[in-house]
Design a protein around this motif. Structure first.
Motif, mmCIF file in Angstrom:
data_model
loop_
_atom_site.group_PDB
_atom_site.id
_atom_site.type_symbol
_atom_site.label_atom_id
_atom_site.label_comp_id
_atom_site.label_asym_id
_atom_site.label_seq_id
_atom_site.Cartn_x
_atom_site.Cartn_y
_atom_site.Cartn_z
ATOM 1 N N GLU A 271 62.379 100.587 24.643
ATOM 2 C CA GLU A 271 61.080 99.977 24.906
ATOM 3 C C GLU A 271 60.777 99.286 26.377
ATOM 4 O OE1 GLU A 271 60.042 96.890 22.245
ATOM 5 O OE2 GLU A 271 58.005 96.684 23.166
ATOM 6 N N LEU A 272 62.002 98.555 26.754
ATOM 7 C CA LEU A 272 62.003 97.894 28.131
ATOM 8 C C LEU A 272 61.924 99.033 29.207
ATOM 9 C CD1 LEU A 272 62.388 95.476 29.974
ATOM 10 C CD2 LEU A 272 64.681 95.797 29.778
ATOM 11 N N ARG A 274 60.702 102.199 28.878
ATOM 12 C CA ARG A 274 59.190 102.496 29.213
ATOM 13 C C ARG A 274 58.409 101.664 29.701
ATOM 14 N NH1 ARG A 274 58.318 105.779 23.493
ATOM 15 N NH2 ARG A 274 59.429 107.752 23.880
ATOM 16 N N GLN A 275 58.701 100.506 29.425
ATOM 17 C CA GLN A 275 57.654 99.538 30.407
ATOM 18 C C GLN A 275 57.736 99.224 31.814
ATOM 19 O OE1 GLN A 275 58.028 96.100 27.653
ATOM 20 N NE2 GLN A 275 56.738 96.986 26.059
ATOM 21 N N THR A 276 58.927 99.566 32.186
ATOM 22 C CA THR A 276 59.537 99.146 33.467
ATOM 23 C C THR A 276 59.462 100.679 34.476
ATOM 24 O OG1 THR A 276 60.948 97.569 32.480
ATOM 25 C CG2 THR A 276 61.138 98.128 35.015
#
Ligand SMILES: [Zn+2]
Length: 431
Positions: A271-272, A274-276
């Motif tokens: 998740e991290l 994909r968000q960064t």
């Protein structure tokens, strides 16, 4: 002058350059590059595969194949004590700086034909395309002896020799107990001469053409792209420890399951990342103990690999993930431990050389948006010493380190044309 102003000025200068490339038979030169790559692919330690490790016997045939083309171009050639094949095209001005064009000649086991080799062979083709046209710089073409780290579990022996940091590797042993120094001697070279392999002189730049080894150019429908940076990376060993117990008799609320905790971290890392923007994070190995279908996992040992073009972004992401792991451990009554196994800083490519390469692509009617290399390359080492730039060539299917690795002939032709323009733009820049 601000960087933006500097870029505008250099772009304006680039726009005035007249490049005459009409007389070169690009298709024939492309065929020649592909034929040479095919010949080199036949030089292998393992019949039926492409496998070439540091200074293996078939490397002599590789050197001979490159040498016969270099002889046609009247280049001075040698194999240095680090096992690097080197060919020099001298400028009329002896005091001129040198452009180093390089990639590697070794391979992973059961490799494809283009990883590394394409960049060296294209270097010869670029010099052939120059013909007798004078350049205001020397060109030194280097086929690095070793980049993959297969034989001695340490990569970049060739580029380390070029920058003068390979001497610390001489006592490393392979699985047969033979050291780097012994391998150099067995090949007929002298490890005591290693210091002479170090490039001495003024370096104008380092230029490496390499297959992308990933799916981005194919997804974007592009033949080639400049590389803006080689991503920095951190690799860690992690563990979560709970309590192994009977899978039938222990109610869900009374468990300390290490694997369910680790699973939360796997998803948090995804998740991290994909968000960064630009971040990649991978948990690629996981060992579950005791590893029985009727036992609650008491311990999980796993790895974490985090990469980004900017070290600050990578470090912040890593710190967030380690904090998250601690949280998970607290919530689930587990113990968390981490060990940093490897860390490499990001290597930005030289913005000036990058602008020239982008201009060369645009002059060929190609988009020039840069890529970040998620994989390590010789340019990562060399780029810490000298201004470096890379050109990535599309990898069909994103496939590499595999016998089906390939390139499209049209893309090789684009790389040739772009490389040729790049050499001439670089020549014009000095005037
Ligand atoms: Zn490579």
């Amino acid at each position: 002058m601000t960087p933006a102003e500097r870029e505008r000025t250099s772009t304006a200068r680039i726009a005035t350059v007249q490049i005459k490339t009409g007389q070169i038979d690009w298709a024939a030169l492309t065929d020649r590059v592909l034929a040479c790559c095919a010949d080199i692919a036949a030089c292998t330690e393992v019949p039926g595969q492409i496998t070439r490790t540091f200074l293996c016997a078939p490397m002599r045939d590789v050197h001979a194949r490159l040498g016969s083309w270099a002889a046609e171009l009247n280049l001075e050639t040698q194999v240095d004590a680090g096992g690097n094949w080197r060919a020099v095209r001298r400028s009329a001005d002896a005091a001129a700086p040198t452009l180093i064009i390089a990639s590697h000649l070794d391979s992973v086991p059961n490799a494809g034909a283009y990883d590394g080799v394409l960049g060296v062979v294209l270097g010869l083709a670029l010099l052939e395309a120059q013909g007798a046209v004078p350049l205001p710089y020397h060109v030194e073409l280097v086929g690095f002896s070793e980049e993959e780290g297969v034989r001695f579990s340490v990569p970049f022996i060739g580029s380390r020799a070029l920058i003068g940091t390979a001497d610390v590797l001489l006592d490393l042993a392979d699985t047969q107990g033979q050291t780097v120094a012994q391998a150099i001697t067995a090949y007929g070279l002298d490890p005591a001469e290693l210091d002479a392999a170090r490039f001495v002189g003024e370096v104008l730049g380092y230029f490496e053409i390499h297959i992308e080894q990933g799916p981005v150019l194919e997804a974007e429908g592009r033949a080639a792209a400049p590389v803006s940076a080689i991503a920095g990376q951190a690799r860690l060993n992690l563990s979560l420890t709970g309590k192994a117990n009977h899978a039938g008799t222990t109610p869900m609320g009374l468990r300390r399951d290490a694997l369910t905790g680790a699973s939360e971290l796997v998803l948090a890392a995804e998740e991290l990342a994909r968000q960064t923007p630009g971040l990649v994070a991978t948990i690629g190995s996981m060992h579950v103990l005791p590893g029985a279908s009727n036992v609650i996992p008491g311990e999980v040992q796993f790895t974490l690999d985090v990469r980004h073009a900017e070290d600050a972004v990578r470090m912040e992401a890593l710190s967030k993930l380690l904090k998250r792991a601690e949280q998970i451990a607290t919530e689930r009554s587990l113990t968390f431990a981490s060990e940093l196994r490897m860390e490499e800083r990001a290597t930005p490519m030289d913005p000036g050389l990058g602008a020239l390469l982008a201009a060369a692509l645009e002059a060929e009617g190609r988009p020039a948006a840069p890529l970040v290399s998620g994989a390590g390359h010789d340019a990562m080492l060399v780029g810490q010493f000298w201004p470096a730039v890379m050109l990535f060539v599309r990898s069909p299917g994103g496939l590499s380190h595999h016998p089906d690795e390939t390139v499209l002939p049209g893309d090789v032709e684009v790389a040739l044309k772009v490389g040729t323009r790049f050499l001439r733009l670089l020549a014009d820049q000095g005037r």
